[in-house]
Design a protein around this motif. Structure first.
Motif, mmCIF file in Angstrom:
data_model
loop_
_atom_site.group_PDB
_atom_site.id
_atom_site.type_symbol
_atom_site.label_atom_id
_atom_site.label_comp_id
_atom_site.label_asym_id
_atom_site.label_seq_id
_atom_site.Cartn_x
_atom_site.Cartn_y
_atom_site.Cartn_z
ATOM 1 N N ARG A 57 0.838 -1.200 0.000
ATOM 2 C CA ARG A 57 0.000 0.000 0.000
ATOM 3 C C ARG A 57 0.872 1.250 0.000
ATOM 4 N NH1 ARG A 57 -4.227 -1.360 4.946
ATOM 5 N NH2 ARG A 57 -5.579 -2.807 3.821
ATOM 6 N N ARG A 58 0.285 2.339 -0.477
ATOM 7 C CA ARG A 58 0.943 3.621 -0.279
ATOM 8 C C ARG A 58 0.952 3.937 1.219
ATOM 9 N NH1 ARG A 58 -0.369 8.324 -4.688
ATOM 10 N NH2 ARG A 58 0.520 7.281 -6.506
ATOM 11 N N LYS A 59 2.027 4.594 1.658
ATOM 12 C CA LYS A 59 2.145 4.952 3.069
ATOM 13 C C LYS A 59 2.554 6.412 3.188
ATOM 14 C CE LYS A 59 3.653 0.320 4.520
ATOM 15 N NZ LYS A 59 3.568 -0.259 3.171
ATOM 16 N N SER A 81 5.769 10.733 2.131
ATOM 17 C CA SER A 81 4.816 9.853 1.455
ATOM 18 C C SER A 81 5.553 8.963 0.465
ATOM 19 C CB SER A 81 3.761 10.676 0.708
ATOM 20 O OG SER A 81 2.983 11.437 1.613
ATOM 21 N N ASP A 96 5.050 5.657 -2.514
ATOM 22 C CA ASP A 96 4.177 4.853 -3.363
ATOM 23 C C ASP A 96 4.208 3.407 -2.878
ATOM 24 O OD1 ASP A 96 2.441 4.213 -5.375
ATOM 25 O OD2 ASP A 96 3.635 5.120 -6.969
ATOM 26 N N SER A 97 3.369 2.581 -3.450
ATOM 27 C CA SER A 97 3.278 1.191 -3.012
ATOM 28 C C SER A 97 4.575 0.410 -3.241
ATOM 29 C CB SER A 97 2.125 0.490 -3.741
ATOM 30 O OG SER A 97 2.288 0.586 -5.150
ATOM 31 N N PHE A 108 -3.562 10.113 -2.478
ATOM 32 C CA PHE A 108 -3.703 9.153 -1.392
ATOM 33 C C PHE A 108 -5.129 8.609 -1.388
ATOM 34 C CE2 PHE A 108 -4.662 8.082 3.025
ATOM 35 C CZ PHE A 108 -3.511 7.453 3.474
ATOM 36 N N ASP A 136 -5.059 3.216 1.580
ATOM 37 C CA ASP A 136 -3.681 3.546 1.931
ATOM 38 C C ASP A 136 -3.535 3.774 3.438
ATOM 39 O OD1 ASP A 136 -2.992 3.311 -0.713
ATOM 40 O OD2 ASP A 136 -3.272 5.446 -1.149
#
Length: 276
Positions: free
Chosen positions: A165-167, A182, A184-185, A216, A221
């Motif tokens: 997942r994006r975080k 931030s 990306d996955s 997001f 996410d």
């Protein structure tokens, strides 16, 4: 980390000193390099009526333990005059970018410092007043000098590859600063930023606007919070109105070996040794 009297440190050559220079406070963290559970933490208010360099000088010289012969010294300077650049950029290009971003302190010919956010592909170019930088360099022996955003970017990058997942990581400093990183996955960096928020509603607005710009997904996410406990407790329920996965970041177990004060000390100081 609360203001406290300075600790007594025996054989400082076996200790490491880490300092965090904020706008109104000097935070100090000292830890033994040969024994666990030895961390000492204290903070010193900076005189708001003085220039930053004079206030720092007064705080340092009024706290003799800081002038001990420590085996290693690192200094974190929370400068608001920064720009996030590609890590591979050369010094000449960094200086040009600094001019474009107008981050030279007070329009002076201050040196542009480069702090790499290791593993993220980015670096933080930043300046502070030449007087303050000269003071720390002549007062402390061979100090490592860092920007907090670069430290945070390094640490968060090392954790961003877990899961698919994006975080987005939010660090809430003891003052009013909101740091964001931030990913990306696939773990690639999307954002590394720092803003000031006078209230938690202002912090909410800053975070939500940034998340929207980063595409997001509020249902899938992850948003992970760390830093000042009081601010986290206030902001978490506000964020959960809009985002499903709002969680506290797991505190690094390696940092806890240094002592119980680790969880209340400034987070960039605690994680700096873990980013090396």
């Amino acid at each position: 980390m609360t203001t406290a009297s300075e600790p007594a440190i025996e054989k400082p050559q076996y200790w490491r000193l880490l300092l965090d220079i904020e706008a109104d406070t000097l935070h100090a963290l000292a830890t033994s390099t040969v024994a666990d559970a030895t961390m000492q933490c204290f903070s010193i208010p900076l005189n708001p009526t003085l220039t930053p360099q004079a206030a720092l000088r007064e705080a340092v010289y009024s706290t003799p333990v800081l002038l001990s012969d420590f085996g290693r010294i690192d200094i974190v300077i929370a400068s608001d005059r920064f720009a996030v650049l590609p890590a591979a950029i050369d010094t000449e290009t960094a200086d040009a970018a600094a001019d474009i971003a107008a981050i030279a302190a007070d329009g002076s010919d201050a040196t542009v410092n480069i702090s790499p956010a290791r593993g993220s592909g980015a670096a933080v170019a930043w300046t502070t007043t030449p007087e303050l930088l000269a003071f720390v360099q002549r007062t402390f022996r061979n100090p490592g000098i860092h920007h907090p955003l670069a430290i945070l970017g390094s640490y968060f990058s090392s954790r961003s590859h877990r899961g698919n997942r994006r975080k987005t990581y939010i660090h809430l400093a003891d003052g009013d600063r909101v740091d964001m990183a931030s990913f990306d996955s696939d773990g690639s960096l999307l954002r590394l930023s720092a803003k000031h928020a006078a209230s938690e509603t202002d912090a909410l607005y800053i975070i939500m606007a940034s998340l929207k710009a980063d595409c997001f997904n509020p249902l899938d996410d992850e948003l992970l919070l760390c830093g000042n406990a009081r601010r986290r407790q206030s902001l978490t329920p506000l964020l959960r109105r809009y985002i499903r996965n709002v969680m506290p970041m797991i505190f690094p177990s390696a940092a806890l070996r240094a002592g119980d004060h680790a969880q209340s000390a400034p987070f960039p100081l605690v994680i700096l040794p873990l980013c090396e």
